[in-house]
Scaffold this active site. Structure first.
Site: not given
Ligand code: DX5
Ligand code: ZN
Length: 247
Positions: A47, A193
């Site tokens: 991320d 996600d």
């Protein structure tokens, strides 16, 4: 499509669990990655946050490159205007790069650039291109881009942190997205996600998600091997129609 081989490789193994390292204990990352590999994890989710596109600031290409692992690198760019930053992540060994449609003026150009990029790990492999949508972004935003992507991710949380609660409307959006993709005639992997836990991964897999990103639930309790194994088998069983009603 340069990344056809990689696409076919992943397509055969869906649902795939992509483990988010945002919630990992960096002091034991090396040994934890070996445990994930032993659990059968194939994708590692990075991320990337710049403190602009979302409030948090995390890591950059240097970190992606520094993580030595045979797992495929699934890079999620939550950065403003990624166009002139792509090269850094390509050079860092990303196998999959996902950009947010909300983050750039020229998403189509970004995807075209990625389509021409060579995978730093294996020049024959290409790079899988993805777009991600925040929970509030209309699905139709993907339509003009549908010829330039191999993956579409739906964020089930508003981006910025791990450990948030799964937004229930994601289920409905995923069904609508699947129908949109089917109408386009393209083969595209769909991913979900954020907020995926032991409790809801079966439902997410049963709704047909191809890539399921989960972070804090894997590193919770400092037992990544057991948690990852649970996630993988729960997703497989659900996808096979065991344990949840297929939609
Ligand atoms: C959120 C990120 C997610 C998040 C996943 O902005 O894109 O990948 O880190 O973590 P969990 O599974 O803890 O929600
Ligand atoms: Zn992510």
């Amino acid at each position: 499509m340069q990344s056809k081989a990689l696409f076919d490789q992943l397509r055969q193994k869906t649902p795939l669990v992509s483990v988010g390292v945002l919630s990992a204990d960096l002091m034991s990352l090396g040994s934890d990655l070996e445990l994930l590999e032993r659990a059968g994890v194939e994708l590692l989710h990075f991320d990337i946050m710049d403190g602009c596109f979302c409030p948090m600031m995390t890591v950059g290409p240097g970190f992606v490159k520094a993580v030595k692992t045979p797992l495929l690198k699934d890079v999620h760019l939550m950065i403003d205007e990624p166009l002139d930053k792509l090269e850094g992540y390509v050079a860092a060994g990303a196998d999959m790069i996902t950009v947010h449609v909300e983050s750039c003026r020229h998403t189509h150009r970004v995807l075209q650039e990625l389509g021409d990029a060579t995978n730093a790990n294996d020049s024959a492999r290409g790079i899988l291109r993805g777009v991600a949508l925040n929970p509030g972004t209309p699905l139709e935003t993907v339509l003009p881009l549908i010829d330039e992507v191999e993956m579409v991710f739906l964020l089930a949380v508003n981006p910025g942190w791990g450990g948030q609660k799964f937004i229930a409307s994601t289920q409905r959006r995923r069904k609508q997205l699947k129908a949109m993709i089917a109408e386009s005639g393209r083969e595209i992997l769909t991913g979900v996600d954020g907020g995926i836990t032991r409790e809801n991964i079966a439902d997410v897999a049963a709704m047909g998600a191809d890539i399921i990103v989960t972070g804090s639930a894997v590193f919770r309790g400092n037992t990544p091997l057991e948690n990852a194994r649970f996630m993988i088998s729960a997703a497989d069983d659900a996808a096979k129609g065991l344990g949840a009603n297929k939609t």
